[in-house]
Design a protein around this motif. Structure first.
Motif, PDB file in Angstrom:
ATOM      1  N   ILE A   6     -22.019  12.592  40.002  1.00 32.54           N
ATOM      2  CA  ILE A   6     -21.435  12.175  38.729  1.00 32.54           C
ATOM      3  C   ILE A   6     -19.962  12.551  38.787  1.00 32.54           C
ATOM      4  CG2 ILE A   6     -21.486  12.421  36.229  1.00 32.54           C
ATOM      5  CD1 ILE A   6     -24.378  13.484  36.589  1.00 32.54           C
ATOM      6  N   VAL A   7     -19.085  11.566  38.654  1.00 33.27           N
ATOM      7  CA  VAL A   7     -17.648  11.798  38.714  1.00 33.27           C
ATOM      8  C   VAL A   7     -16.975  11.114  37.530  1.00 33.27           C
ATOM      9  CG1 VAL A   7     -17.568  12.046  41.222  1.00 33.27           C
ATOM     10  CG2 VAL A   7     -17.283   9.808  40.210  1.00 33.27           C
ATOM     11  N   SER A   8     -15.730  11.460  37.308  1.00 39.88           N
ATOM     12  CA  SER A   8     -14.924  10.786  36.301  1.00 39.88           C
ATOM     13  C   SER A   8     -13.593  10.442  36.948  1.00 39.88           C
ATOM     14  CB  SER A   8     -14.720  11.695  35.089  1.00 39.88           C
ATOM     15  OG  SER A   8     -13.940  11.044  34.121  1.00 39.88           O
ATOM     16  N   GLU A   9     -13.461   9.196  37.362  1.00 38.40           N
ATOM     17  CA  GLU A   9     -12.262   8.741  38.068  1.00 38.40           C
ATOM     18  C   GLU A   9     -11.699   7.507  37.384  1.00 38.40           C
ATOM     19  OE1 GLU A   9     -13.928   7.860  41.859  1.00 38.40           O
ATOM     20  OE2 GLU A   9     -13.752   9.921  42.580  1.00 38.40           O
ATOM     21  N   ILE A  10     -10.397   7.318  37.548  1.00 41.26           N
ATOM     22  CA  ILE A  10      -9.770   6.087  37.086  1.00 41.26           C
ATOM     23  C   ILE A  10      -8.955   5.517  38.240  1.00 41.26           C
ATOM     24  CG2 ILE A  10      -9.641   6.702  34.651  1.00 41.26           C
ATOM     25  CD1 ILE A  10      -6.649   7.351  35.181  1.00 41.26           C
ATOM     26  N   ASP A  11      -8.778   4.229  38.227  1.00 39.90           N
ATOM     27  CA  ASP A  11      -7.981   3.556  39.245  1.00 39.90           C
ATOM     28  C   ASP A  11      -6.537   3.501  38.742  1.00 39.90           C
ATOM     29  OD1 ASP A  11      -7.012   2.079  41.311  1.00 39.90           O
ATOM     30  OD2 ASP A  11      -8.244   0.305  40.928  1.00 39.90           O
ATOM     31  N   VAL A  12      -5.652   4.253  39.385  1.00 38.96           N
ATOM     32  CA  VAL A  12      -4.269   4.336  38.920  1.00 38.96           C
ATOM     33  C   VAL A  12      -3.552   2.993  39.041  1.00 38.96           C
ATOM     34  CG1 VAL A  12      -3.997   6.807  39.269  1.00 38.96           C
ATOM     35  CG2 VAL A  12      -3.521   5.278  41.141  1.00 38.96           C
ATOM     36  N   ASN A  13      -3.956   2.164  39.985  1.00 41.12           N
ATOM     37  CA  ASN A  13      -3.349   0.836  40.087  1.00 41.12           C
ATOM     38  C   ASN A  13      -3.682  -0.014  38.875  1.00 41.12           C
ATOM     39  OD1 ASN A  13      -2.042   1.203  42.545  1.00 41.12           O
ATOM     40  ND2 ASN A  13      -3.901   0.733  43.692  1.00 41.12           N
ATOM     41  N   GLU A  14      -4.897   0.119  38.381  1.00 38.23           N
ATOM     42  CA  GLU A  14      -5.281  -0.635  37.175  1.00 38.23           C
ATOM     43  C   GLU A  14      -4.506  -0.132  35.961  1.00 38.23           C
ATOM     44  OE1 GLU A  14      -7.037  -3.361  36.982  1.00 38.23           O
ATOM     45  OE2 GLU A  14      -7.531  -3.340  39.098  1.00 38.23           O
ATOM     46  N   VAL A  15      -4.243   1.171  35.909  1.00 38.83           N
ATOM     47  CA  VAL A  15      -3.442   1.727  34.807  1.00 38.83           C
ATOM     48  C   VAL A  15      -2.036   1.156  34.872  1.00 38.83           C
ATOM     49  CG1 VAL A  15      -2.438   3.835  33.844  1.00 38.83           C
ATOM     50  CG2 VAL A  15      -4.793   3.856  34.664  1.00 38.83           C
ATOM     51  N   ARG A  16      -1.477   1.096  36.069  1.00 42.40           N
ATOM     52  CA  ARG A  16      -0.133   0.544  36.241  1.00 42.40           C
ATOM     53  C   ARG A  16      -0.094  -0.928  35.827  1.00 42.40           C
ATOM     54  NH1 ARG A  16       1.872  -1.792  40.595  1.00 42.40           N
ATOM     55  NH2 ARG A  16       0.277  -0.939  41.962  1.00 42.40           N
ATOM     56  N   HIS A  17      -1.101  -1.693  36.247  1.00 49.85           N
ATOM     57  CA  HIS A  17      -1.156  -3.109  35.879  1.00 49.85           C
ATOM     58  C   HIS A  17      -1.329  -3.286  34.368  1.00 49.85           C
ATOM     59  CE1 HIS A  17      -1.020  -4.420  39.963  1.00 49.85           C
ATOM     60  NE2 HIS A  17      -2.184  -3.876  40.292  1.00 49.85           N
ATOM     61  N   ALA A  18      -2.161  -2.451  33.750  1.00 53.36           N
ATOM     62  CA  ALA A  18      -2.347  -2.538  32.297  1.00 53.36           C
ATOM     63  C   ALA A  18      -1.040  -2.223  31.579  1.00 53.36           C
ATOM     64  CB  ALA A  18      -3.446  -1.578  31.850  1.00 53.36           C
ATOM     65  N   THR A  19      -0.284  -1.263  32.096  1.00 52.15           N
ATOM     66  CA  THR A  19       1.013  -0.916  31.506  1.00 52.15           C
ATOM     67  C   THR A  19       1.989  -2.082  31.631  1.00 52.15           C
ATOM     68  OG1 THR A  19       0.648   1.383  32.129  1.00 52.15           O
ATOM     69  CG2 THR A  19       2.878   0.773  31.533  1.00 52.15           C
ATOM     70  N   GLU A  20       2.007  -2.729  32.787  1.00 50.73           N
ATOM     71  CA  GLU A  20       2.892  -3.890  32.970  1.00 50.73           C
ATOM     72  C   GLU A  20       2.495  -5.033  32.037  1.00 50.73           C
ATOM     73  OE1 GLU A  20       2.498  -4.658  37.128  1.00 50.73           O
ATOM     74  OE2 GLU A  20       3.753  -2.954  37.693  1.00 50.73           O
ATOM     75  N   ASN A  21       1.191  -5.259  31.873  1.00 56.29           N
ATOM     76  CA  ASN A  21       0.731  -6.309  30.970  1.00 56.29           C
ATOM     77  C   ASN A  21       1.104  -5.986  29.526  1.00 56.29           C
ATOM     78  OD1 ASN A  21      -0.382  -7.646  33.129  1.00 56.29           O
ATOM     79  ND2 ASN A  21      -2.475  -6.997  32.720  1.00 56.29           N
ATOM     80  N   ALA A  22       0.998  -4.720  29.143  1.00 53.91           N
ATOM     81  CA  ALA A  22       1.364  -4.317  27.785  1.00 53.91           C
ATOM     82  C   ALA A  22       2.865  -4.493  27.561  1.00 53.91           C
ATOM     83  CB  ALA A  22       0.947  -2.866  27.545  1.00 53.91           C
ATOM     84  N   THR A  23       3.659  -4.202  28.562  1.00 50.42           N
ATOM     85  CA  THR A  23       5.112  -4.395  28.462  1.00 50.42           C
ATOM     86  C   THR A  23       5.429  -5.867  28.251  1.00 50.42           C
ATOM     87  OG1 THR A  23       5.500  -2.514  29.923  1.00 50.42           O
ATOM     88  CG2 THR A  23       7.312  -4.065  29.651  1.00 50.42           C
ATOM     89  N   ARG A  24       4.740  -6.723  28.988  1.00 52.91           N
ATOM     90  CA  ARG A  24       4.942  -8.164  28.832  1.00 52.91           C
ATOM     91  C   ARG A  24       4.565  -8.623  27.430  1.00 52.91           C
ATOM     92  NH1 ARG A  24       1.822  -9.509  33.129  1.00 52.91           N
ATOM     93  NH2 ARG A  24       3.031  -8.418  34.669  1.00 52.91           N
ATOM     94  N   GLU A  25       3.462  -8.107  26.909  1.00 54.22           N
ATOM     95  CA  GLU A  25       3.045  -8.528  25.570  1.00 54.22           C
ATOM     96  C   GLU A  25       4.021  -8.050  24.508  1.00 54.22           C
ATOM     97  OE1 GLU A  25      -0.603  -8.060  22.395  1.00 54.22           O
ATOM     98  OE2 GLU A  25      -1.067  -8.053  24.536  1.00 54.22           O
ATOM     99  N   VAL A  26       4.520  -6.826  24.626  1.00 53.55           N
ATOM    100  CA  VAL A  26       5.482  -6.307  23.647  1.00 53.55           C
ATOM    101  C   VAL A  26       6.761  -7.136  23.664  1.00 53.55           C
ATOM    102  CG1 VAL A  26       7.013  -4.335  23.183  1.00 53.55           C
ATOM    103  CG2 VAL A  26       4.579  -3.960  23.520  1.00 53.55           C
ATOM    104  N   SER A  27       7.184  -7.595  24.839  1.00 56.49           N
ATOM    105  CA  SER A  27       8.415  -8.385  24.923  1.00 56.49           C
ATOM    106  C   SER A  27       8.259  -9.765  24.293  1.00 56.49           C
ATOM    107  CB  SER A  27       8.873  -8.521  26.375  1.00 56.49           C
ATOM    108  OG  SER A  27       7.956  -9.311  27.101  1.00 56.49           O
TER     109      SER A  27
END
Length: 161
Positions: A6-27
């Protein structure tokens, strides 16, 4: 003997992509036109900058939505950080929970033992290993943990038969 971790991991690349998508939406959003509002991804954290507390809340909703679309669990977002106010800019840093802390691991082991399943759970660093005689017992333990509200996303990997 069958086992899984049992682990708790996140994919940092997906976090980066989600951040870029959020930046695009805010603009492109009308309510953020002519306003200083931005996301910045750095070392597994996302820094949000806006001109007001209301905008930060909207930006957090946008980021949460984009993380969900990218397959990240919004429960992994650590939104407990305080808002820093400097002049007319409001800044908030969002972290992501990764790894199982000792008290959470103890809670997981206790949850498995309370259900009286025929499995053994042991804490091994930032993960919990569950072993049992039958595969069905392990799957039952997974179901118990999925239905529990622990406040942290859990993944099951390294399943061995």
């Amino acid at each position: 003997m069958p086992s899984f971790d049992i682990v708790s991991e996140i994919d940092v690349n997906e976090v980066r992509h989600a951040t870029e998508n959020a930046t695009r939406e805010v603009s492109t959003r009308f309510d953020f036109r002519g306003v200083e509002a931005s996301f910045e991804y750095k070392d597994g954290t996302v820094k949000m900058v806006g001109e007001g507390d209301f905008q930060l809340k909207q930006m957090l909703d946008i980021l949460r939505n984009k993380c969900t679309k990218r397959g990240l669990d919004p429960a992994s977002m650590d939104t407990e950080g305080k808002v820093d106010i400097t002049g007319k800019t409001y800044t908030r840093v969002i972290g992501f929970k990764e790894g199982i802390e000792q008290d959470m691991a103890k809670k997981i082991v206790k949850l498995i033992k309370e259900d009286k399943l025929k499995v053994q759970a042991s804490i091994q660093g930032d993960k919990v290993r569950v072993t049992g005689k039958k595969r069905d017992d392990l799957q039952q333990a997974m179901q118990v943990l999925r239905s529990a509200e622990l406040g942290q996303p859990l993944q099951f990997n390294n399943f061995r038969d």
